[in-house]
Design an enzyme around this catalytic site. Structure first.
Site, PDB file in Angstrom:
ATOM      1  N   GLY A 108       0.812  -1.221   0.000  1.00  0.00           N
ATOM      2  CA  GLY A 108       0.000   0.000   0.000  1.00  0.00           C
ATOM      3  C   GLY A 108       0.838   1.261   0.000  1.00  0.00           C
ATOM      4  O   GLY A 108       2.024   1.229  -0.315  1.00  0.00           O
ATOM      5  N   ASN A 109       0.189   2.375   0.334  1.00  0.00           N
ATOM      6  CA  ASN A 109       0.819   3.692   0.225  1.00  0.00           C
ATOM      7  C   ASN A 109       1.350   3.859  -1.205  1.00  0.00           C
ATOM      8  O   ASN A 109       2.538   4.096  -1.440  1.00  0.00           O
ATOM      9  CB  ASN A 109       1.942   3.867   1.266  1.00  0.00           C
ATOM     10  CG  ASN A 109       2.348   5.315   1.392  1.00  0.00           C
ATOM     11  OD1 ASN A 109       3.482   5.683   1.120  1.00  0.00           O
ATOM     12  ND2 ASN A 109       1.413   6.167   1.745  1.00  0.00           N
ATOM     13  N   LEU A 110       0.437   3.704  -2.126  1.00  0.00           N
ATOM     14  CA  LEU A 110       0.801   3.527  -3.530  1.00  0.00           C
ATOM     15  C   LEU A 110       1.372   4.792  -4.165  1.00  0.00           C
ATOM     16  O   LEU A 110       0.880   5.893  -3.941  1.00  0.00           O
ATOM     17  CB  LEU A 110      -0.423   3.064  -4.317  1.00  0.00           C
ATOM     18  CG  LEU A 110      -1.048   1.765  -3.804  1.00  0.00           C
ATOM     19  CD1 LEU A 110      -2.249   1.386  -4.662  1.00  0.00           C
ATOM     20  CD2 LEU A 110      -0.035   0.628  -3.773  1.00  0.00           C
ATOM     21  N   HIS A 111       2.417   4.606  -4.943  1.00  0.00           N
ATOM     22  CA  HIS A 111       3.024   5.699  -5.711  1.00  0.00           C
ATOM     23  C   HIS A 111       3.082   5.279  -7.181  1.00  0.00           C
ATOM     24  O   HIS A 111       2.628   4.172  -7.543  1.00  0.00           O
ATOM     25  CB  HIS A 111       4.407   6.048  -5.158  1.00  0.00           C
ATOM     26  CG  HIS A 111       5.333   4.873  -5.000  1.00  0.00           C
ATOM     27  ND1 HIS A 111       5.771   4.119  -6.064  1.00  0.00           N
ATOM     28  CD2 HIS A 111       5.885   4.304  -3.894  1.00  0.00           C
ATOM     29  CE1 HIS A 111       6.569   3.169  -5.628  1.00  0.00           C
ATOM     30  NE2 HIS A 111       6.648   3.244  -4.311  1.00  0.00           N
TER      31      HIS A 111
ATOM     32  N   HIS B 290       4.261   1.718  -8.083  1.00  0.00           N
ATOM     33  CA  HIS B 290       3.257   0.649  -7.948  1.00  0.00           C
ATOM     34  C   HIS B 290       2.284   0.677  -9.132  1.00  0.00           C
ATOM     35  O   HIS B 290       1.907  -0.363  -9.672  1.00  0.00           O
ATOM     36  CB  HIS B 290       2.441   0.846  -6.671  1.00  0.00           C
ATOM     37  CG  HIS B 290       3.216   0.719  -5.386  1.00  0.00           C
ATOM     38  ND1 HIS B 290       3.404   1.768  -4.520  1.00  0.00           N
ATOM     39  CD2 HIS B 290       3.844  -0.341  -4.822  1.00  0.00           C
ATOM     40  CE1 HIS B 290       4.087   1.359  -3.470  1.00  0.00           C
ATOM     41  NE2 HIS B 290       4.377   0.085  -3.626  1.00  0.00           N
TER      42      HIS B 290
ATOM     43  N   GLN C 244      11.789  -4.258 -10.018  1.00  0.00           N
ATOM     44  CA  GLN C 244      13.244  -4.484  -9.919  1.00  0.00           C
ATOM     45  C   GLN C 244      13.860  -3.611  -8.833  1.00  0.00           C
ATOM     46  O   GLN C 244      15.014  -3.793  -8.479  1.00  0.00           O
ATOM     47  CB  GLN C 244      13.925  -4.163 -11.256  1.00  0.00           C
ATOM     48  CG  GLN C 244      13.504  -5.057 -12.380  1.00  0.00           C
ATOM     49  CD  GLN C 244      14.663  -5.372 -13.315  1.00  0.00           C
ATOM     50  OE1 GLN C 244      15.754  -5.693 -12.872  1.00  0.00           O
ATOM     51  NE2 GLN C 244      14.425  -5.272 -14.598  1.00  0.00           N
ATOM     52  N   LYS C 245      13.097  -2.664  -8.330  1.00  0.00           N
ATOM     53  CA  LYS C 245      13.563  -1.835  -7.208  1.00  0.00           C
ATOM     54  C   LYS C 245      14.069  -2.722  -6.067  1.00  0.00           C
ATOM     55  O   LYS C 245      15.072  -2.442  -5.438  1.00  0.00           O
ATOM     56  CB  LYS C 245      12.404  -0.954  -6.742  1.00  0.00           C
ATOM     57  CG  LYS C 245      12.482  -0.445  -5.339  1.00  0.00           C
ATOM     58  CD  LYS C 245      13.324   0.784  -5.276  1.00  0.00           C
ATOM     59  CE  LYS C 245      13.385   1.463  -3.933  1.00  0.00           C
ATOM     60  NZ  LYS C 245      12.986   0.744  -2.774  1.00  0.00           N
TER      61      LYS C 245
ATOM     62  N   SER D 119       9.723   5.168  -3.355  1.00  0.00           N
ATOM     63  CA  SER D 119       9.535   4.229  -2.257  1.00  0.00           C
ATOM     64  C   SER D 119       8.621   4.854  -1.221  1.00  0.00           C
ATOM     65  O   SER D 119       8.681   6.065  -0.987  1.00  0.00           O
ATOM     66  CB  SER D 119      10.889   3.903  -1.611  1.00  0.00           C
ATOM     67  OG  SER D 119      10.690   3.298  -0.351  1.00  0.00           O
ATOM     68  N   SER D 120       7.795   4.010  -0.620  1.00  0.00           N
ATOM     69  CA  SER D 120       6.914   4.519   0.449  1.00  0.00           C
ATOM     70  C   SER D 120       7.746   5.070   1.600  1.00  0.00           C
ATOM     71  O   SER D 120       7.294   5.939   2.333  1.00  0.00           O
ATOM     72  CB  SER D 120       6.015   3.402   0.958  1.00  0.00           C
ATOM     73  OG  SER D 120       5.314   2.833  -0.132  1.00  0.00           O
TER      74      SER D 120
HETATM   75  P1  AMP Z   1       6.019  -2.469  -1.616  1.00  0.00           P
HETATM   76  O1  AMP Z   1       4.653  -1.897  -1.490  1.00  0.00           O
HETATM   77  O2  AMP Z   1       7.108  -1.519  -1.287  1.00  0.00           O
HETATM   78  O3  AMP Z   1       6.144  -3.798  -0.919  1.00  0.00           O
HETATM   79  O4  AMP Z   1       6.218  -2.787  -3.147  1.00  0.00           O
HETATM   80  C1  AMP Z   1       5.294  -3.551  -3.872  1.00  0.00           C
HETATM   81  C2  AMP Z   1       5.868  -3.845  -5.231  1.00  0.00           C
HETATM   82  O5  AMP Z   1       6.144  -2.611  -5.889  1.00  0.00           O
HETATM   83  C3  AMP Z   1       7.179  -4.630  -5.192  1.00  0.00           C
HETATM   84  O6  AMP Z   1       7.208  -5.539  -6.270  1.00  0.00           O
HETATM   85  C4  AMP Z   1       8.204  -3.546  -5.368  1.00  0.00           C
HETATM   86  O7  AMP Z   1       9.413  -3.998  -5.932  1.00  0.00           O
HETATM   87  C5  AMP Z   1       7.474  -2.625  -6.321  1.00  0.00           C
HETATM   88  N1  AMP Z   1       8.037  -1.268  -6.274  1.00  0.00           N
HETATM   89  C6  AMP Z   1       8.138  -0.461  -5.195  1.00  0.00           C
HETATM   90  N2  AMP Z   1       8.749   0.691  -5.530  1.00  0.00           N
HETATM   91  C7  AMP Z   1       9.055   0.596  -6.847  1.00  0.00           C
HETATM   92  C8  AMP Z   1       9.704   1.446  -7.784  1.00  0.00           C
HETATM   93  N3  AMP Z   1      10.197   2.634  -7.446  1.00  0.00           N
HETATM   94  N4  AMP Z   1       9.827   1.016  -9.054  1.00  0.00           N
HETATM   95  C9  AMP Z   1       9.352  -0.206  -9.426  1.00  0.00           C
HETATM   96  N5  AMP Z   1       8.749  -1.050  -8.593  1.00  0.00           N
HETATM   97  C10 AMP Z   1       8.593  -0.661  -7.323  1.00  0.00           C
END
Ligand code: AMP
Length: 280
Positions: free
Chosen positions: A32-35, A38, A150-151, A187-188
């Site tokens: 969550g906390n989508l950017h 995501h 790939q982050k 990133s969140s």
């Molecule tokens: P998270 O919510 O941080 O657990 O991320 C969920 C998914 O989004 C994971 O597959 C992350 O690798 C991907 N993600 C997070 N930030 C980025 C980003 N800046 N670019 C590409 N994928 C991302």
């Protein structure tokens, strides 16, 4: 219409119905906390799937006792609006008690060869928590394909390995890193940064670019990585956890550019750890 699903068995039944209709299911797991990063994953899934499910679940199993589980940003309402706007078919946002009704239960162990280095060395048990939750989410959503960023390079490799090791019937798709205009990987956790730290943060990306150029020029890899650490400290990072060139498959350090490789980096600004990477 975007279906909001909290109940895990409702999700599984919906997935089974879609499968019975012959529809291709795409899945994007998130905390969550989508950017925009995501949302790019969501778009990638929508390009190939008939139905796209996004999960929003802050997974307690992947946080260490001193980590930010309690203060991790939770913005469910705003997230739902973004996903509805983009025509996502279902949002799965289960409660932790529903995902893990038992205090201790069955857990997976991530491939130790990949899980105990880099992020795993800094965060013991983290990847076991990741593979356990991803495995459970895949069982609930039963997607044909799932998209990961790939982050989080090491996480992506561990999930690819889990799917291969356990012969799981799902295709893992990679999505490129989404960045802010100044290069900082989205990133969140970026919102933990104060104004001064936010100003310093893009140095991580800039240093990766610099290191890639040096390595391509033929400068000794070990020297480049050491110099990169110094540059980050000079830029204002308090600590560099690692800055390494590794084999893209095994994530083991490489001394020469004779295999497909990737620079992995993690560095701390205050209590925030920033991750980034760049393939060479
Ligand atoms: P998270 O919510 O941080 O657990 O991320 C969920 C998914 O989004 C994971 O597959 C992350 O690798 C991907 N993600 C997070 N930030 C980025 C980003 N800046 N670019 C590409 N994928 C991302």
């Amino acid at each position: 219409m975007t279906a909001m699903i909290q109940d895990v068995s409702t999700m599984q039944q919906q997935a089974l119905r879609w499968r019975a209709e012959g529809l291709v299911i795409g899945f994007v797991p998130t905390m969550g906390n989508l950017h925009a990063g995501h949302l790019a994953l969501v778009e990638q899934a929508q390009q190939v799937a008939d139905k796209v499910v996004v999960s929003i679940f802050v997974n307690p199993l992947q946080f260490g006792p001193d980590e930010d589980y309690n203060r991790y940003p939770r913005t469910l309402q705003a997230d739902l609006e973004k996903l509805t706007e983009r025509g996502v078919d279902a949002v799965l946002s289960p409660r932790a008690e529903q995902m893990y009704p038992k205090k201790r239960g069955t857990r997976l162990v991530a491939d130790p060869a990949l899980a105990n280095i880099w992020e795993g060395a800094a965060r013991p048990g983290h990847f076991d928590g990741v593979v356990t939750v991803v495995n459970k989410l895949l069982n609930l959503v039963q997607p044909h394909l799932a998209v990961f960023g790939q982050k989080d390079y090491q996480q992506l490799r561990l999930i690819e390995e889990m799917v291969s090791d356990l012969s799981m019937p799902v295709q893992i798709k990679r999505a490129p890193i989404a960045r802010e205009e100044d290069g900082l990987a989205m990133s969140s956790r970026n919102q933990y940064l104060n104004a001064e730290q936010r100003r310093i943060a893009p140095a991580l990306f800039q240093t990766l670019i610099w290191a890639k150029q040096q390595i391509k020029k033929g400068v000794l890899i070990e020297a480049v990585c050491e110099h990169a650490c110094q540059r980050l400290l000079q830029a204002g990072f308090e600590k560099v956890d690692y800055f390494v060139l590794v084999d893209r498959q095994t994530l083991q350090p490489v001394a020469e550019l004779n295999v497909p490789s990737v620079l992995l980096a993690a560095a701390r600004l205050g209590s925030t750890r920033l991750l980034d990477n760049m393939e060479i």
